[in-house]
Write a protein that holds these residues in place. Structure first.
Motif, PDB file in Angstrom:
ATOM      1  N   GLU A 282       1.189   7.839   7.373  1.00 14.77           N
ATOM      2  CA  GLU A 282       2.355   7.307   6.669  1.00 14.77           C
ATOM      3  C   GLU A 282       3.397   8.386   6.518  1.00 14.77           C
ATOM      4  OE1 GLU A 282       0.765   5.767   3.099  1.00 14.77           O
ATOM      5  OE2 GLU A 282      -0.038   3.979   4.075  1.00 14.77           O
TER       6      GLU A 282
ATOM      7  N   GLN B 211      -9.252   9.055  -1.603  1.00 13.14           N
ATOM      8  CA  GLN B 211      -9.623   9.817  -0.427  1.00 13.14           C
ATOM      9  C   GLN B 211      -8.948   9.246   0.821  1.00 13.14           C
ATOM     10  OE1 GLN B 211     -11.618   9.106  -2.845  1.00 13.14           O
ATOM     11  NE2 GLN B 211     -12.630  11.000  -3.425  1.00 13.14           N
TER      12      GLN B 211
ATOM     13  N   ARG C  86      -6.078   7.703   0.930  1.00 12.94           N
ATOM     14  CA  ARG C  86      -4.676   8.118   0.910  1.00 12.94           C
ATOM     15  C   ARG C  86      -4.555   9.563   1.392  1.00 12.94           C
ATOM     16  NH1 ARG C  86      -1.974   9.439  -4.676  1.00 12.94           N
ATOM     17  NH2 ARG C  86      -3.094  11.316  -4.165  1.00 12.94           N
ATOM     18  N   ASP C  87      -5.415  10.442   0.891  1.00 16.25           N
ATOM     19  CA  ASP C  87      -5.367  11.845   1.290  1.00 16.25           C
ATOM     20  C   ASP C  87      -5.703  12.023   2.766  1.00 16.25           C
ATOM     21  OD1 ASP C  87      -4.700  12.521  -1.222  1.00 16.25           O
ATOM     22  OD2 ASP C  87      -6.621  13.420  -1.788  1.00 16.25           O
TER      23      ASP C  87
ATOM     24  N   VAL D 133      -2.851  11.424   5.207  1.00 15.83           N
ATOM     25  CA  VAL D 133      -1.835  12.472   5.355  1.00 15.83           C
ATOM     26  C   VAL D 133      -2.474  13.809   5.724  1.00 15.83           C
ATOM     27  CG1 VAL D 133      -0.179  11.380   3.844  1.00 15.83           C
ATOM     28  CG2 VAL D 133      -1.850  12.959   2.881  1.00 15.83           C
ATOM     29  N   GLY D 134      -3.765  13.795   5.985  1.00 14.23           N
ATOM     30  CA  GLY D 134      -4.397  15.017   6.478  1.00 14.23           C
ATOM     31  C   GLY D 134      -4.910  15.944   5.395  1.00 14.23           C
ATOM     32  N   VAL D 135      -4.921  15.464   4.142  1.00 14.54           N
ATOM     33  CA  VAL D 135      -5.354  16.360   3.068  1.00 14.54           C
ATOM     34  C   VAL D 135      -6.863  16.266   2.837  1.00 14.54           C
ATOM     35  CG1 VAL D 135      -5.124  16.847   0.610  1.00 14.54           C
ATOM     36  CG2 VAL D 135      -3.107  16.350   1.982  1.00 14.54           C
ATOM     37  N   HIS D 136      -7.412  15.074   3.020  1.00 12.80           N
ATOM     38  CA  HIS D 136      -8.871  14.947   2.913  1.00 12.80           C
ATOM     39  C   HIS D 136      -9.450  14.984   4.318  1.00 12.80           C
ATOM     40  CE1 HIS D 136     -12.655  13.402   1.055  1.00 12.80           C
ATOM     41  NE2 HIS D 136     -12.863  13.052   2.315  1.00 12.80           N
ATOM     42  N   GLY D 137     -10.547  15.694   4.472  1.00 11.65           N
ATOM     43  CA  GLY D 137     -11.231  15.708   5.753  1.00 11.65           C
ATOM     44  C   GLY D 137     -10.728  16.807   6.650  1.00 11.65           C
TER      45      GLY D 137
END
Lengths: 546, 415, 319
Positions: free
Chosen positions: A402, A494, A496-497, A500-504
Motif C-alpha cells: 500500500e 502484523q 498491516r506491518d 509495508v515491509g516492517v513485519h517479517g
C-alpha cells in the motif's frame, strides 16, 4: 609335541614368560570350542566370517553375478559397500541403511536438495529397493520389472482405469511408457512430471497424430503457435485440466462430458467439462450481476446468447484451445450443412466490445468498469487449485503494497511437504467430510495444532469443500499462495506491518526487487510460535594472556 | 664557524663522558633499560600492538597513561618560573633552565609514548601540516600535537639561546628572552589543559566527560612536576657548585602542598558527585575505588594513591616536616607516586572499564609495554642527565667558549 | 634493527626499477615537498617494491583525483587477487543521490541468535584470529529494561531466546553527529553524503582516538595483521568497506557499503540473514521505505540519545 613342550619350558624361564605362557593358554582354550565345532560338524570349509571376494564364488552367492544388469559394487565384489557385519565372527550381515549410508551415500543426486523439488516419489525417499534390485536385475537400471508393469504394481488406480476405460492415451502404449512423461525420483513439477505442460504434451502433438480409432488429432503445436489467444488452462500449463493423461471414457480423453457435435442443446450435464472451472452463473444468471464482463449493464449477454434449444453454446463463439481474437473467440462459425462458415469479427474496447455483422448486425456492449477477463472469483475451486499448483517454484507473484512503488515482489511458494499438494490427490471430493474434531491420523500425524487450539481447528482455515484452497472466516476460498489474507484476518497489525515491509523478513534489494516471505515461510501455521534456536558462539573475551 | 661548533660539541662530549662511578652506573642502567625498550619496541613492530595487553575495550592504556602523566610533568616544570619570578628567588635563571630542560625531556618522552602507542607510526607524516592533513581545529589531538610541539620548540629556543649566550659570555637580551619565558607559562598550562580536553571532550566516556578534569589535571601536575624538581635541585646542590637556597625549596614544597590540597578537594568533589548521586556514571568510579562484579584489581592502587596524596599533603603542609630533608623528600616521592597512579592508571583504565557497552575487560600491562615504557623513561632521564651535565657548568661559568688558561676548566666535582 | 614494516597491504614483489610508470609529467610543489620530506622514511623503506611505495605515498582518499582513484583501485585489485589467488573487485561506488540510509532493529523480535554477527564477519572480511566482530549482541534482563551497564555480551545458553532476557545487537549507529569523526586527528574518517561513516584504511594512523570517542563500541582495531582464510574472503570489495584491512588501523560497520551502493542496492548482510526479520534497512528520504514506516508508526528509540550523537540506527518495538 616335544617341540611344543620345550618351547613352553623355554618360555617359562624368561622374564615375563609365565604371564605370556598363561596368556597363550587362555587364548588357546578360547579358540578350542570353535575348532572343535568345526571338527564335530564335519563342514569341510566353515562359512567365512569376513566378507571377501569369495562371497560370489560358485558354491555361495554366484547367482548374483548372472544378471543382465549388475550393480557396480556387486560386479567389483565390494560387498561391504552396502553390507556391514551384524556380529563379528558369525556369518551375519546387515544392510547399511542408517541416514547418510546405503544407496544415498553413492547415488547422491537421487534425492533433491531442499527447495529443489515440488514432488518426490514416495518410494524414492526411503525405499529404493521397492523398485530396484540392489544386486542387479534383467531390466534396465536394475529395476525389478520393466516399466510400466513395475509402476502399475503400485499405482493400482491407473492400472484399473487402463483396464476399464474405452480409450487409452497413445503415450501409454509403448514399453517404458510411464517414463515418457514422468521422472522416477523427483521433479520440480507436481506429480513427478518430466516437463511442464503444454510442452510435455506437445513433444508428441507437434504433428497430426493418428488415433487407434482412426481419428486424426490436430497438430496442436502449430495451432497454439498460429493462434496467440490461448484458453486459460493452456496458459497455466494444464492440458490435464480437460484431458485425461492416462485413459478415459469420454471422446478425446476429456475428463468430463462435452458433446462432440457443434450444435448441441444447452444442458448442464452435457457441458460438465466447462463447469468444472467456470461457474454456471456465467450463463444461468440473466441479470448484470453475473460474474462476467460480457454485459451491457442490464443483461448478462452470455445468458442472452446461449440458447437452450438451438444449441448455441460456449463453443459457438469460443475456441477450446486458441484463436486469434480476444477471449479466444473463434474466427468463424460453421453454418448449415453445406460447409459454409460465417466469420466473426470481435473488436475489444477498453470497457466493452463490438461484434461485426455475421450472426447478427453489428452490436456493441459496454460494461462500464467490469474487468475484462473473467475474474478470478468466477472460477470454481478446481481452477483456483490449478492456478496454485501450476505456479513454478519461487515464481514472482505480487504481494500487495500500500502506498509503495508499483514493484512486484517475489514471494516463494508455500512450504508444502514435497508431494503433499494438491490435497485433492488424497482427499477425494466425493467422500463426505468428517467434521468431527479429532486427533489426526496418518498421514497427518505430524500436525499438532498449537495455534489457539482451544478455539480453532483444521476446518476454520482449510476449506472442506475444496481441499486445495484455504477459506476465509466468511468461507471465501483463498489459495495457498495468498495465505497471508487468511492470517491477516486475525493478525491485523502484523498484516498491516507486513504489507509495508516492517513485519517479517525482506531480502533482495532495498531500492529494487524485494523478496517477501509468506507468513507460513517463517511460522508453522499449525504451531506458529518460533522454535528456540541455538545461538552462534559468543565473542572471545579479550584475553590478557595473549 | 664549523670548527667552533665542533670544538663546542667536543667540549660538551668531554663533559658528558667524564663522571664518577655513580654517574657511570646511572648511565649504564639507563642504557641497559633503553636497550630493553628498543628490543621490546622491535618486538611490537614485528607483531603489532597485539604485543600489548590493550584490547578493543581498553583501547588506550599504559602508554597513554604515561603520556598524560608526563605532559603534567612537562607543564609543571615550567610553572616553577612563576614563584621564582614572584618571589625573586636568587638562583632564578638556574631554576628556569632546569625547569626548561625537564620540560624538554618530558615532552620528548610524551612524543615517544604517543609514537609507541600508534598503530601506524610509519604514517606519522599524515599529521604534519602541509604534508598530511591535520584535523585542526576540530580534533583535540590535533591541538595537542600543535601545542606540544610549540612548547618543545619554545623551550628549546630559550634553553639554547641562554646557554649559548652564557657559553659565549655575551649579554642576554632580556627583551627577547622574557616574553618567550612568559609565553611558556600559558603554553605550559595549555598543553595540560588540551590533554585534559582530549578526555573531557569525549561524550562517550562519562568518567572523563567532566568540567573538573582540566583543573584536576593542573592541580595534580603542580604537585608532581615540582616534586621532581625539588629532588633534583637537592641532588644538584650536592653534586655541583650550584647554590640553591633552602627557602626556595621550602617555598616550592609549600606550594605543592596547596596544589595537592586543591587536587584532593577536586578529587573529593568528583567522588562525592559520583557516589552520592549514584547515577549510571558512577560505575567507573566504583570500579576504581570499590571494584565491580569481582573485578577489583585497581582498588589497592586507588587507595594507595589516596593515601600517598594525603600523607604527602600533611608532610608538606606542616612546616616541621616540610623543612626536614627526609620527610620533605619522602613527601615528594609520595606525591610523585600518588599522582603517577592517579594519572597513569586511575585516569585511563577506569575510563574504559566497563567499556561503552558495559563489558568489563581486565587490563594489566604486558612485558612489552613495561619494557617500552622503561626504555622511554630511560631515554628521558638520560637526556635530562646529559643536558644537565652540560648546562650546569655553563650556568656556573665553568664551560665557556674561550676557556681561561688550561686547567681552569673544572669539571663537575666528584662527590 | 630489522625493520619489518607493520603493513598488511604489501605485495612481496621484486623491486621494480623506476617506480610508478604512469607518473604525471610534472610534480606539483606539494608533491615535491612530500617526496622530499619523506626522504628519511624512504630510507626506511629501502628495498620496498613499487606498489608498496605507492601505498606509502598515497594521498588521502578524498584528495585523490578520479584517475588516481582508478589507479589505486587497480593496484589494490592486483595485490589482493595475488594474495588470495582468485580475482577480486575493489570498487569505490560513490553515494547515491537522494539517499540517507537508516536502520531499524526490532527489539521485540530479536532472539539473540548471533546469526548477524557471523554473516557480517563473512561479508566484510573481518579478522578471524584475532577475532573482530562489528556487531555485538547484548543480552539484558527484562526486569532491568535497556540498561547497557548490566548487559552481557558473552551469554551462551543452549537455546535462545531465554525466558527472562531480551537481546540488543549493537554495531555502528552511523551517527549524524559522529564523535569519532571529530576525534580523528588526520581526517581519516568522515561521513559520506548518504550518511555512512567510513574510514580510509590507508590514511588512518592508528591513534585510536575514535575508539575512545565512540559511545557504542563500534570501532575495532587491528591489533595485528588481520587473518582471514583465503577461501573465506569475500572478493566483492569496496575501498571504504570490506577490502582487507592492514595491521594497525581502525575498522567499523559501513552498512555493507559494497552492497547497498550497488545499482538498486542490496540489503546489508545482517538484514538478509536475520531469521526473525528483526532487522530493517532503507532510505530515510523515501517516505515509503520500511525505515520511514517504522519511524512514523512504531515506538522508536535511539541508543544514548542524551549524547546528541543522533544515530541513524533506530531500535523499535513492532508490538
Amino acid at each position: 609335541m616335544v617341540c611344543a613342550i620345550s618351547l613352553c619350558k623355554g618360555l617359562w624361564k624368561y622374564r615375563g614368560g609365565p604371564q605370556l605362557f598363561w596368556m597363550l593358554v587362555i587364548l588357546a582354550s578360547l579358540a578350542f570350542p570353535h575348532a572343535a565345532d568345526a571338527v564335530v560338524s564335519g563342514t569341510p570349509a566353515p562359512r567365512p566370517t569376513a566378507a571377501t571376494e569369495q562371497c560370489a564364488n560358485e558354491s555361495c552367492h554366484a547367482k548374483l553375478l548372472n544378471r543382465k544388469v549388475t550393480h557396480e559394487s556387486v560386479a567389483q565384489l565390494k560387498c561391504l559397500d552396502c553390507h556391514e557385519y551384524a556380529s563379528i565372527g558369525e556369518h551375519l550381515f546387515k544392510r547399511l541403511n542408517a541416514p547418510g549410508q546405503g544407496c544415498i551415500s553413492c547415488h547422491k543426486k537421487v534425492l533433491p536438495k531442499p527447495d529443489e523439488a515440488l514432488s518426490i516419489h514416495a518410494a524414492a525417499k526411503d525405499n529404493c529397493v521397492a523398485c530396484h534390485d540392489p544386486h542387479g536385475s534383467n531390466a534396465r537400471y536394475e529395476l525389478k520389472q520393466t516399466v510400466p508393469d513395475l509402476c502399475l504394481s503400485c499405482h493400482k488406480n491407473i492400472k484399473d482405469s487402463l483396464a476399464s476405460s474405452s480409450l487409452v492415451h497413445g503415450a501409454m502404449k509403448p514399453d517404458g511408457s510411464c517414463s515418457g512423461c514422468h521422472v522416477a525420483h523427483f521433479s520440480k513439477l507436481s506429480k513427478l512430471q518430466k516437463e511442464p505442460q503444454p510442452q510435455q504434451c506437445l513433444n508428441c502433438h507437434d504433428r497430426p497424430v493418428q488415433t487407434a480409432g482412426g481419428r486424426t488429432l490436430t497438430n496442436m503445436a502449430e495451432l497454439l503457435k498460429d493462434n496467440p489467444e490461448h484458453h486459460g488452462p493452456i496458459r497455466l500449463g494444464a492440458c490435464t485440466a480437460c484431458h485425461q493423461p492416462h485413459a478415459g471414457n469420454q471422446p478425446l480423453l476429456l475428463s468430463a462430458a462435452y458433446p462432440p457435435e457443434f450444435y448441441a442443446p444447452f444442458e448442464m450435464d452435457r457441458y460438465r467439462l466447462c463447469f468444472t472451472c467456470h461457474t454456471p452463473d456465467l450463463v444461468l444468471q440473466p441479470g448484470p450481476t453475473a460474474p462476467t464482463g460480457f454485459t451491457d449493464g442490464k443483461k448478462n449477454l452470455h445468458w442472452l446468447h446461449v440458447d437452450q434449444t438451438k444449441g448455441r453454446t460456449c463453443r459457438a463463439c469460443h475456441e477450446v484451445h486458441a484463436s486469434r481474437q480476444a477471449f479466444h473467440i473463434r474466427d468463424s462459425v460453421p453454418f448449415g450443412d453445406g460447409g459454409w462458415s460465417i466469420a466473426i469479427k470481435f473488436t475489444q474496447t477498453p470497457t466493452g466490445g463490438t461484434c461485426a455483422a455475421a450472426c447478427h448486425v453489428e452490436r456493441s456492449y459496454d460494461h462500464g468498469v467490469r474487468p475484462h477477463s473473467i475474474p478470478f472469483v468466477a472460477l470454481l475451486p478446481k481452477a483456483q487449485a490449478l492456478v496454485t499448483a501450476q505456479q513454478p517454484m519461487l515464481s514472482p507473484t505480487t504481494a500487495p503494497v500500500e502506498g509503495g512503488k508499483a514493484v512486484s515482489y517475489a514471494v516463494p511458494s508455500p512450504p508444502f511437504t514435497p508431494g503433499v499438494f494438491p490435497c485433492t490427490g488424497c482427499h477425494d471430493p466425493s467422500v463426505a467430510v468428517n467434521t468431527q474434531r479429532r486427533v489426526l491420523q496418518k498421514p497427518h500425524v505430524d500436525i499438532q495444532l498449537h495455534h489457539d487450539e482451544e478455539h480453532r481447528w483444521c476446518l476454520d482455515c482449510h476449506n472442506a469443500q475444496n481441499r486445495d484452497v484455504l477459506r476465509s472466516a466468511s468461507g471465501e476460498p483463498i489459495p495457498f499462495s495468498e495465505s497471508y489474507r487468511l492470517c491477516g484476518q486475525c493478525h491485523g497489525l502484523q498484516f498491516r506491518d507486513w504489507k509495508v515491509g516492517v513485519h517479517g523478513k525482506r531480502t533482495g534489494e532495498w531500492d529494487g526487487r524485494k523478496e517477501y516471505l509468506l507468513c507460513v515461510n517463517c511460522h508453522n501455521p499449525h504451531s506458529p510460535k518460533f522454535k528456540a534456536l541455538t545461538p552462534l558462539p559468543p565473542p572471545i573475551r579479550p584475553n590478557v594472556e595473549k | 664557524m664549523i670548527l667552533t661548533v665542533l670544538h663546542t660539541l667536543g667540549g660538551a662530549a668531554r663533559l658528558i663522558i667524564k663522571g664518577n662511578k655513580a654517574y657511570y652506573a646511572w648511565c649504564a642502567l639507563l642504557l641497559a633499560l633503553i636497550a630493553t625498550g628498543a628490543f621490546a619496541y622491535i618486538h611490537q613492530l614485528r607483531y603489532g600492538l597485539i604485543a600489548t595487553h590493550m584490547s578493543d575495550s581498553v583501547s588506550w592504556a599504559f602508554y597513554i597513561g604515561n603520556f598524560t602523566f608526563l605532559v603534567g610533568v612537562a607543564a609543571a616544570a615550567i610553572m616553577l618560573v612563576i614563584p621564582a619570578y614572584v618571589y625573586h628567588w636568587e638562583p632564578i635563571k638556574e631554576v628556569v633552565i632546569l625547569g626548561e630542560l625537564l620540560a624538554i625531556s618530558a615532552v620528548v618522552m610524551c612524543l615517544l609514548f604517543v609514537t609507541a602507542d600508534m598503530g601506524r607510526p610509519d604514517r606519522a607524516w599524515h599529521m604534519m601540516p602541509g604534508l598530511g592533513m591535520l584535523n585542526f581545529p576540530v580534533a583535540i589531538l590535533a591541538w595537542d600535537v600543535v601545542v606540544l610541539n610549540l612548547y618543545l620548540v619554545v623551550n628549546l629556543v630559550i634553553v639554547v639561546y641562554l646557554l649559548y649566550k652564557w657559553y659565549t659570555e655575551r649579554p642576554v637580551n632580556y627583551k627577547f628572552l622574557w616574553p618567550l619565558v612568559i609565553a611558556t607559562i600559558p603554553i605550559a598550562v595549555s598543553i595540560h589543559t588540551v590533554t585534559a580536553c582530549i578526555y573531557a571532550g569525549m561524550v562517550a566516556r562519562p568518567y572523563w566527560n567532566a568540567a573538573v578534569l582540566a583543573p584536576r589535571f593542573l592541580a595534580s601536575a603542580f604537585c608532581s612536576g615540582p616534586a621532581v624538581l625539588v629532588i633534583l635541585l637537592q641532588i644538584l646542590r650536592r653534586t655541583t657548585r650550584l647554590k640553591i637556597q633552602d627557602a626556595a625549596i621550602w617555598k616550592v614544597a609549600e606550594l605543592m602542598a596547596y596544589s595537592m590540597a586543591m587536587n584532593l578537594f577536586l578529587t573529593g568533589m568528583e567522588a562525592f558527585k559520583e557516589f552520592y548521586a549514584g547515577g549510571h556514571h558512577a560505575v567507573y568510579t566504583r570500579f576504581y575505588f570499590i571494584g565491580l562484579n569481582g573485578h577489583n584489581g585497581l582498588v589497592p592502587f586507588a587507595w594507595l594513591a589516596v593515601g600517598c596524596d594525603m600523607v604527602s599533603f600533611l608532610l608538606l603542609l606542616i612546616p616541621a616536616t616540610r623543612k626536614n630533608a627526609i620527610t620533605l623528600n619522602l613527601g615528594c616521592l609520595l606525591i610523585y607516586m600518588g599522582t603517577y597512579i592517579e594519572k597513569g592508571i586511575g585516569l585511563l583504565i577506569p575510563g574504559f572499564t566497563p567499556d561503552t557497552l558495559g563489558q568489563i575487560t581486565d587490563y594489566t600491562p604486558s612485558m612489552t609495554e613495561l619494557g617500552i615504557a622503561a626504555g622511554i623513561f630511560s631515554v628521558g632521564f638520560l637526556l635530562y642527565t646529559i643536558m644537565v651535565k652540560v648546562a650546569v657548568p655553563v650556568i656556573l661559568g665553568e664551560f665557556k667558549a674561550r676557556p681561561t688558561p688550561e686547567g681552569a676548566v673544572i669539571p663537575v666535582e666528584s662527590h | 634493527m630489522s625493520h619489518e614494516r607493520p603493513s598488511a597491504d604489501v605485495v612481496k614483489a621484486p623491486c621494480g626499477g623506476g617506480g610508478r610508470g604512469n607518473e604525471p609529467a610534472g610534480l606539483s610543489r606539494r608533491d615535491m615537498l612530500k617526496y622530499t620530506a619523506a626522504c628519511a622514511v624512504s630510507a626506511f623503506l629501502a628495498g620496498c617494491s613499487g606498489p608498496e611505495r605507492e601505498a606509502f605515498f598515497q594521498k588521502r582518499f578524498k584528495e585523490l583525483s578520479p584517475d588516481e582513484v582508478k589507479r589505486v583501485l587497480a593496484r589494490l585489485e592486483k595485490q589482493h587477487s595475488e594474495e588470495i589467488g582468485k580475482p577480486v573487485t575493489v570498487g569505490a561506488a560513490p553515494a547515491l543521490e537522494g539517499v540517507l540510509y537508516g536502520y531499524g532493529l526490532d527489539l521485540s523480535r530479536c532472539v539473540g541468535c548471533r546469526r548477524c554477527v557471523y554473516a557480517c564477519v563473512g561479508e566484510n572480511n573481518q579478522s578471524r584470529d584475532p577475532q573482530i566482530h562489528w556487531i555485538k549482541v547484548l543480552s539484558m534482563q527484562k526486569e532491568d529494561g535497556v540498561d547497557i551497564m548490566k548487559s552481557d555480551a558473552y551469554y551462551n545458553p543452549e537455546q535462545v531466546p531465554e525466558e527472562d532476557k531480551f537481546y540488543m545487537p549493537v554495531a555502528c549507529q552511523q551517527c549524524r553527529n559522529p564523535p569519532c569523526v571529530k576525534a580523528c586527528p588526520v581526517k581519516a574518517t568522515w561521513q559520506e553524503p548518504d550518511g555512512i561513516v567510513v574510514i580510509d584504511y590507508n590514511w588512518c594512523v592508528g591513534c585510536r582516538c575514535c575508539m575512545a570517542a565512540c559511545p557504542y563500541g563500534a570501532r575495532h582495531f587491528n591489533w595485528t595483521t588481520p587473518n582471514v582464510p583465503k577461501d573465506q574472503i569475500n572478493p566483492h570489495m569496496h575501498y571504504l568497506g570490506n577490502r582487507p584491512r592492514q595491521r594497525g588501523v581502525v575498522e567499523k560497520c559501513t552498512f555493507c557499503i559494497q552492497r547497498v551502493r550497488e545499482k538498486n542496492g542490496r540489503y546489508p548482510a545482517c538484514v538478509e540473514i536475520c531469521p526473525v526479520g528483526a532487522r530493517k534497512f532503507g532510505n530515510l528520504l523515501d517516505k515509503n521505505s520500511e525505515i520511514s514506516h517504522i519511524l512514523r508508526d512504531k515506538r522508536v528509540f535511539i541508543l544514548k540519545e542524551e549524547l546528541s550523537t543522533e544515530p541513524k540506527f533506530f531500535y523499535f518495538y513492532a508490538t
